[in-house]
Design a protein around this motif. Structure first.
Motif, PDB file in Angstrom:
ATOM      1  N   LEU A 168     -24.810 -51.466  33.201  1.00 13.01           N
ATOM      2  CA  LEU A 168     -24.563 -50.206  32.502  1.00 13.01           C
ATOM      3  C   LEU A 168     -23.073 -49.891  32.418  1.00 13.01           C
ATOM      4  CD1 LEU A 168     -25.764 -47.710  31.150  1.00 13.01           C
ATOM      5  CD2 LEU A 168     -25.854 -46.649  33.409  1.00 13.01           C
ATOM      6  N   ASN A 169     -22.337 -50.094  33.503  1.00 12.92           N
ATOM      7  CA  ASN A 169     -20.909 -49.746  33.475  1.00 12.92           C
ATOM      8  C   ASN A 169     -20.129 -50.615  32.487  1.00 12.92           C
ATOM      9  OD1 ASN A 169     -21.192 -52.016  35.082  1.00 12.92           O
ATOM     10  ND2 ASN A 169     -19.574 -51.420  36.507  1.00 12.92           N
ATOM     11  N   ASN A 170     -20.571 -51.862  32.243  1.00 12.11           N
ATOM     12  CA  ASN A 170     -19.907 -52.718  31.259  1.00 12.11           C
ATOM     13  C   ASN A 170     -20.126 -52.192  29.843  1.00 12.11           C
ATOM     14  OD1 ASN A 170     -19.265 -54.331  33.427  1.00 12.11           O
ATOM     15  ND2 ASN A 170     -20.865 -55.818  33.019  1.00 12.11           N
ATOM     16  N   ILE A 171     -21.359 -51.813  29.546  1.00 13.59           N
ATOM     17  CA  ILE A 171     -21.680 -51.266  28.225  1.00 13.59           C
ATOM     18  C   ILE A 171     -20.954 -49.943  28.021  1.00 13.59           C
ATOM     19  CG2 ILE A 171     -23.543 -50.485  26.717  1.00 13.59           C
ATOM     20  CD1 ILE A 171     -23.680 -53.461  27.285  1.00 13.59           C
ATOM     21  N   VAL A 172     -20.901 -49.116  29.054  1.00 13.26           N
ATOM     22  CA  VAL A 172     -20.191 -47.832  28.959  1.00 13.26           C
ATOM     23  C   VAL A 172     -18.718 -48.072  28.667  1.00 13.26           C
ATOM     24  CG1 VAL A 172     -19.448 -45.824  30.309  1.00 13.26           C
ATOM     25  CG2 VAL A 172     -21.835 -46.539  30.353  1.00 13.26           C
ATOM     26  N   TRP A 173     -18.109 -49.062  29.335  1.00 11.87           N
ATOM     27  CA  TRP A 173     -16.697 -49.372  29.080  1.00 11.87           C
ATOM     28  C   TRP A 173     -16.486 -49.746  27.618  1.00 11.87           C
ATOM     29  CZ3 TRP A 173     -14.173 -53.743  27.305  1.00 11.87           C
ATOM     30  CH2 TRP A 173     -12.790 -53.720  27.398  1.00 11.87           C
ATOM     31  N   ALA A 174     -17.354 -50.595  27.070  1.00 12.23           N
ATOM     32  CA  ALA A 174     -17.222 -51.016  25.673  1.00 12.23           C
ATOM     33  C   ALA A 174     -17.402 -49.825  24.729  1.00 12.23           C
ATOM     34  CB  ALA A 174     -18.229 -52.116  25.348  1.00 12.23           C
ATOM     35  N   LEU A 175     -18.352 -48.961  25.006  1.00 10.35           N
ATOM     36  CA  LEU A 175     -18.584 -47.801  24.145  1.00 10.35           C
ATOM     37  C   LEU A 175     -17.430 -46.804  24.234  1.00 10.35           C
ATOM     38  CD1 LEU A 175     -22.426 -47.269  24.603  1.00 10.35           C
ATOM     39  CD2 LEU A 175     -21.216 -48.280  22.655  1.00 10.35           C
ATOM     40  N   GLU A 176     -16.801 -46.703  25.388  1.00  7.41           N
ATOM     41  CA  GLU A 176     -15.612 -45.843  25.503  1.00  7.41           C
ATOM     42  C   GLU A 176     -14.468 -46.393  24.652  1.00  7.41           C
ATOM     43  OE1 GLU A 176     -14.850 -45.676  29.692  1.00  7.41           O
ATOM     44  OE2 GLU A 176     -16.313 -44.077  30.020  1.00  7.41           O
TER      45      GLU A 176
END
Length: 183
Positions: A168-176
């Motif tokens: 989840l934190n990887n996807i959140v980083w990309a979306l940010e």
């Protein structure tokens, strides 16, 4: 020293020399043609057809074309890995990109997009499709692909991201990073 054990061949002589490594080798001018056509993004089968048109007696195979293309691409890259070369190309072509490195060779995260894609993204920001491919590249990293849609129904690539894993934190980083593209 050669010692003859049994003087009879166990097969007939080949009728042609196709796929014989020595006869099918590439000459210097053929390698130059392959390099030029590779730069022009010509498909390997069309390169082979061109070589066969220039020399009807050529015994070059498609495998030799692929090997020559691979050697050429490796010579351009030099000692850099594919990921390091990608980073240099992103810098050279002035792509917008963010990254975090795990070590010198491989990135933990890499997000990139073309500047024109950012303009389209800001003009047509109603529909975005996000897809993730799973470990189909050399580094076995998931590739996140973000695609936008114009009001006329046409699609365009907005951004791409290599992520360390599917957490989840990887996807959140990309979306940010994606959110940072908007004005």
């Amino acid at each position: 020293m050669v010692k003859l054990i049994y003087g009879i061949h166990n097969h007939e002589l080949a009728k042609t020399l196709v796929e014989h490594p020595y006869v099918g080798r590439l000459m210097k001018d053929e390698k130059n043609i392959i390099e030029d056509m590779t730069k022009s993004m010509v498909k390997p089968r069309n390169i082979l057809l061109t070589l066969k048109e220039q020399n009807a007696n050529s015994c070059t195979t498609i495998k030799q074309i692929f090997n020559a293309r691979s050697a050429y691409c490796s010579s351009i890259r030099g000692a850099d890995t594919e990921m390091q070369h990608l980073m240099k190309l992103l810098e050279r072509d002035q792509y917008i990109h963010w990254h975090r490195l795990k070590d010198e060779v491989m990135g933990q995260y890499l997000f990139w997009c073309h500047p024109n894609a950012v303009k389209l993204c800001n003009a047509c920001h109603l529909v975005f499709l996000i897809d993730n491919t799973y470990k189909t590249n050399r580094y076995r990293l998931p590739l996140l692909d973000i695609v936008g849609e114009t009001p006329t129904g046409m699609t365009f690539s907005v951004a791409f991201a290599y992520l360390e894993g599917e957490r989840l934190n990887n996807i959140v980083w990309a979306l940010e990073q994606f959110r940072g593209l908007f004005l």
